[in-house]
Scaffold this motif. Sequence first.
Motif, PDB file in Angstrom:
ATOM      1  N   MET B   1       0.850  -1.209   0.000  1.00  0.00           N
ATOM      2  CA  MET B   1       0.000   0.000   0.000  1.00  0.00           C
ATOM      3  C   MET B   1       0.873   1.242   0.000  1.00  0.00           C
ATOM      4  O   MET B   1       1.737   1.412   0.853  1.00  0.00           O
ATOM      5  N   THR B   2       0.678   2.109  -0.974  1.00  0.00           N
ATOM      6  CA  THR B   2       1.509   3.306  -1.023  1.00  0.00           C
ATOM      7  C   THR B   2       0.727   4.503  -0.520  1.00  0.00           C
ATOM      8  O   THR B   2      -0.488   4.578  -0.660  1.00  0.00           O
ATOM      9  N   TYR B   3       1.459   5.407   0.065  1.00  0.00           N
ATOM     10  CA  TYR B   3       0.826   6.633   0.539  1.00  0.00           C
ATOM     11  C   TYR B   3       0.998   7.738  -0.490  1.00  0.00           C
ATOM     12  O   TYR B   3       2.095   7.942  -1.008  1.00  0.00           O
ATOM     13  N   GLU B   4      -0.091   8.411  -0.779  1.00  0.00           N
ATOM     14  CA  GLU B   4      -0.022   9.545  -1.696  1.00  0.00           C
ATOM     15  C   GLU B   4       0.723  10.690  -1.022  1.00  0.00           C
ATOM     16  O   GLU B   4       1.586  11.311  -1.613  1.00  0.00           O
ATOM     17  N   PHE B   5       0.364  10.943   0.228  1.00  0.00           N
ATOM     18  CA  PHE B   5       1.143  11.919   0.994  1.00  0.00           C
ATOM     19  C   PHE B   5       1.037  11.609   2.476  1.00  0.00           C
ATOM     20  O   PHE B   5       0.084  10.966   2.920  1.00  0.00           O
ATOM     21  N   GLU B   6       2.055  12.059   3.198  1.00  0.00           N
ATOM     22  CA  GLU B   6       2.063  11.871   4.644  1.00  0.00           C
ATOM     23  C   GLU B   6       2.462  13.174   5.316  1.00  0.00           C
ATOM     24  O   GLU B   6       3.291  13.920   4.794  1.00  0.00           O
ATOM     25  N   MET B   7       1.866  13.416   6.438  1.00  0.00           N
ATOM     26  CA  MET B   7       2.327  14.499   7.301  1.00  0.00           C
ATOM     27  C   MET B   7       2.837  13.804   8.550  1.00  0.00           C
ATOM     28  O   MET B   7       2.121  13.023   9.164  1.00  0.00           O
ATOM     29  N   VAL B   8       4.079  14.103   8.914  1.00  0.00           N
ATOM     30  CA  VAL B   8       4.724  13.340   9.976  1.00  0.00           C
ATOM     31  C   VAL B   8       5.131  14.267  11.111  1.00  0.00           C
ATOM     32  O   VAL B   8       5.906  15.214  10.905  1.00  0.00           O
ATOM     33  N   GLY B   9       4.602  13.996  12.285  1.00  0.00           N
ATOM     34  CA  GLY B   9       5.021  14.714  13.502  1.00  0.00           C
ATOM     35  C   GLY B   9       4.845  16.219  13.412  1.00  0.00           C
ATOM     36  O   GLY B   9       5.706  16.984  13.842  1.00  0.00           O
ATOM     37  N   ILE B  10       3.726  16.650  12.847  1.00  0.00           N
ATOM     38  CA  ILE B  10       3.521  18.090  12.656  1.00  0.00           C
ATOM     39  C   ILE B  10       3.230  18.781  13.998  1.00  0.00           C
ATOM     40  O   ILE B  10       2.331  18.377  14.740  1.00  0.00           O
ATOM     41  N   VAL B  11       4.017  19.803  14.278  1.00  0.00           N
ATOM     42  CA  VAL B  11       3.824  20.594  15.488  1.00  0.00           C
ATOM     43  C   VAL B  11       3.631  22.049  15.070  1.00  0.00           C
ATOM     44  O   VAL B  11       4.371  22.557  14.231  1.00  0.00           O
ATOM     45  N   LYS B  12       2.608  22.682  15.614  1.00  0.00           N
ATOM     46  CA  LYS B  12       2.429  24.120  15.371  1.00  0.00           C
ATOM     47  C   LYS B  12       1.946  24.773  16.645  1.00  0.00           C
ATOM     48  O   LYS B  12       0.944  24.382  17.221  1.00  0.00           O
ATOM     49  N   ARG B  13       2.720  25.768  17.057  1.00  0.00           N
ATOM     50  CA  ARG B  13       2.409  26.475  18.293  1.00  0.00           C
ATOM     51  C   ARG B  13       1.973  27.890  17.964  1.00  0.00           C
ATOM     52  O   ARG B  13       2.601  28.560  17.163  1.00  0.00           O
ATOM     53  N   PHE B  14       0.880  28.346  18.559  1.00  0.00           N
ATOM     54  CA  PHE B  14       0.525  29.761  18.526  1.00  0.00           C
ATOM     55  C   PHE B  14       0.672  30.273  19.942  1.00  0.00           C
ATOM     56  O   PHE B  14       0.674  29.475  20.880  1.00  0.00           O
TER      57      PHE B  14
END
Lengths: 345, 503
Positions: B1-14
Amino acid sequence: MAMPAARRLASRVLSPVPLSIVAGLVLGAVVMAATGNDPIDVYTEIVRGALAGPNLVYTIGWSAPLVGMTMAVALPLRGGLVNLGGDGQLVLGGIASVIVALYLPAPGTVRLVAALAAGIGAGGLYGMLAAWGETRWRVPMLISTLLLNYPAKNLASYLVNFPMRDPANGMPESHMVAVGARLPSLPGTPLSSSVVLMAIAVAMIIVFDRRSVAGYELRMRGLNARFAGYGGVDLDRQALWTMFAGGAMAGLVGASIVLGDQFRYTDGALVSPNYTWTGLMAALLANGEPAAAVVAAVFFAALQIGGFGMERATSIPRELTSVLQAIIILLLASRSGLRRLGLGT
Amino acid sequence: MTYEFEMVGIVKRFPGVLANDGIDLAVRTGEIHALMGENGAGKSTLMSILYGLLPPDAGEIVVRGQGVRFASPIDAIAHGFGMVHQSFKLFNQLTVWENVVFRAEPRRGIVIDRATARARVREISARHRLAIDPDAIVGSLPVGVRQRVEILKALYRDARILVLDEPTAVLTPQETDALFDVLRGLAKDGRTILLVTHKLREVMDVSDRITVLRDGRVAGRLETAATTQGEITQAMTGRNVVFEPRKAAGTQGQPLLEIDGLGVGQGPRPLVAGVHLVVRGGEIVGIAGVAGNGQSELVEAIVGLRPHHAGRIRIAGRDVTHAPLRERRRAGLAYIPEDRAVTGAALVATAAENLAMGFHRAPPLARGLALDHAAQRAHARALIQRFSVKIPSELAAVGTLSGGNLQKIVAGRELAHEAPVIIAEQPTRGLDIGATEFIHRTLLAQRDFGRAVLLISSELSEIQSLCDRILVMYEGRIVADLAAGQADEARLGLLMAGAAGSA
């Protein structure tokens, strides 16, 4: 609860002010140094010219009409209404008060009070006329207030050039107001008691803004007119009375100058010092908040009076203070513009 | 199974908020993937990062095995992403093909090659069965078709990955089904769909897999075929939500809101025409309809924000046909407006100032001509507590609040008037499950208290679960008046689409 609202206001309005003033002064210093003058000397002379000894009195005298014209813009601006009709309201206030002061057959004091009332009423009704045009006919006040300046100025000009002209004089001027119908000067000073009238009016506006039900409604209108209307505020009536109040303030300034300083109406004398447009600047910089607008207006007055002192004491023309004023306004305006963008996102 | 896209360990601080706290999102090629979560769970932030609108503080994006860094949406588009926003980004005065080719026009020298542009638009529309006429003016198209124009725009740019943000909020059930058919076809074609939504039924209907966010973290990864609505809800809210069946209506009282022959606008196509409606104490009457069929104009005319040209209005027995807004409020009207940020609140003003509106002329808030600031703050604190608004203090500006909390401010203020007639317009739009539930319970309580509630909503499920009677509005007219029991979704959908006679 030590007035957090006031503190919030103060920090919002005043925080960019010191920075912009300092930056303006530094830029001004560069100009002076480039023209071979010592900036320290020049600034000392400006401060001395504005504040030292008798000069302080001149600054106060110059501040009074300027603060008044600032309020004529600031109060409507608090509700998001733009009053560019200060000149017209000022002139009508002046001419109406001089007509009453010259021709009302009554004792002096009565004549004085009636003349003041006529000035306030004339300015107020003229401001209200622009608001009526917008509420009834959807003529934008931004345009109508500006255009209504011309008929007012020309009417007053006609009156003192022809029917009311004092023929003993080379200038297009009215006759002198009798001594009994003049505003007395403050004891021991050359200042007219109109300074006191102006202080009272300003205090009333500040209390109105912070403490009154109508002041709350006006502020809410300024922040979101649709919200105010949705909450039950009659926006049309509010616009009419707010513009009456703004115009009345300008009318009071006109009456004060005529009855307290010049004792006659001279064609063009009310508009040539540019109180209206300097006041507009001060009100816009303060975003209509009345106390901050007063501070801005007094600062500009001090800068302008200080410029006369500097011109007397140094070889630098007083136009330099206009340059300083312009630089400071630009810096302030760009900062508050940026802040507004920041809020919007 | 292939991934079209991945977001890995996304961190966003406001400042003060950790919006994304190590989120992993992996989407397979050719699947329909649903991203779910309540408001404030971090969906919007994650999508902004994906689309290059915000840089992440940590984490990476991998597209088809390659690490990428998007500095702007242009980069994202170049990597095959196409975004369909909730509010369409279209020029309404231009034709479909002009909208579609904008900024990617086929050229002949310095002029646009119109023939090629139209042919390509027509061809893409046919291939994906979008059924769009390239020469139609966008503004004249129904909302559902406009949405397909947005999809067409993305496909024209050869988007391999379509991201749709709450795409069904403005659609009728039939339009929603049509959209899902298109999406299934695109997935079969090998394209990848990411659906951002909070509607359970639709997710169950169309998606292959689900990623649920809560408080900035992934709270669940589910296979749609192997999960239930209850499991998803629990992942979203962290608790069990019981969908209470609607309590039966109480005793119905006097007619409190009576509208007779109301018309707004003149000419051949008035905005509202000949509307009769009565709402009695103790009932909730719903107005269903696709947005833009005169509901807003009807409500504004009832409230007094918009002039009407025909008809009479009575509130609690008083004729207010020609009365200004304030008189109508005084007669007993409270109004929760559709657009809380534009009409219902002054965003830069404090909560105390916002909550005072309408109470500010009478004691205890007013003392003569003066406004009592202490009383104003006390009033605000009481309402904030009663409606459990999350706000640092009553002196905070309401523009800083989340949609749900702002809505609580608006609804709380209006309900505190204890007016006999309550008009609630899209009261839960954009709210999460918890806040929606709260508003629903509150409206039901008002009804049980004997008040008359008029509810305008484009969410059929909301209308169905709350209302005692349902009116359907189409092109400015009320085309049906149904008892709650008679109104199933299919029938309402047909009526909303204008099939009056056949339903």
